[in-house]
Design a protein around this motif. Structure first.
Motif, short mmCIF file in Angstrom:
data_model
loop_
_atom_site.label_atom_id
_atom_site.label_comp_id
_atom_site.label_asym_id
_atom_site.label_seq_id
_atom_site.Cartn_x
_atom_site.Cartn_y
_atom_site.Cartn_z
N ALA A 3 0.83 -1.20 0.00
CA ALA A 3 0.00 0.00 0.00
C ALA A 3 0.86 1.25 0.00
N TYR A 4 0.24 2.36 -0.34
CA TYR A 4 0.83 3.69 -0.27
C TYR A 4 2.19 3.75 -0.97
N ASP A 5 3.24 4.09 -0.22
CA ASP A 5 4.55 4.29 -0.84
C ASP A 5 5.36 3.00 -1.00
N ASP A 6 4.73 1.85 -0.73
CA ASP A 6 5.44 0.57 -0.85
C ASP A 6 5.92 0.30 -2.27
N TRP A 31 14.49 5.71 -0.44
CA TRP A 31 13.80 5.38 -1.70
C TRP A 31 14.74 4.71 -2.70
#
Length: 95
Positions: A3-6, A31
């Motif tokens: 989810a999200y920034d995964d 990142w």
């Protein structure tokens, strides 16, 4: 699933792959970009990135393994906070 920034921190982060040298974790941000790059977020989290790399080596892109490890880390931290709080209050023997 993830989810999200995964998608960026796990799925597309080259630092987590087995062929990527472990030392890259110390040169790159969370990142997977060089910290010295202009567009880097400068979010340097080598311990978190190392745990994600270990997760990837064990579970590749199966999110269930990441969830289990995450719950385990949180459980350990919760116990540590409980013991630390009891020790600070002088209640160490009663824990």
């Amino acid at each position: 699933g993830f989810a999200y920034d995964d998608a960026v921190t796990v799925v597309r982060n080259k630092d987590l792959r087995p062929e990527s040298p472990w030392m890259d974790i110390l040169a790159n941000d969370f990142w997977g970009h060089r910290v010295t790059c202009y567009d880097s977020h400068k979010s340097f989290r080598p311990i978190t990135t190392a745990t994600l790399k270990l997760n990837y080596l064990a579970h590749e892109l199966d999110p269930r393994g990441y969830y289990v490890v995450n719950i385990g880390i949180h459980a350990i931290n919760s116990c540590l906070v409980q013991y630390l709080t009891a020790a600070m209050r002088g209640e160490w023997g009663s824990v």
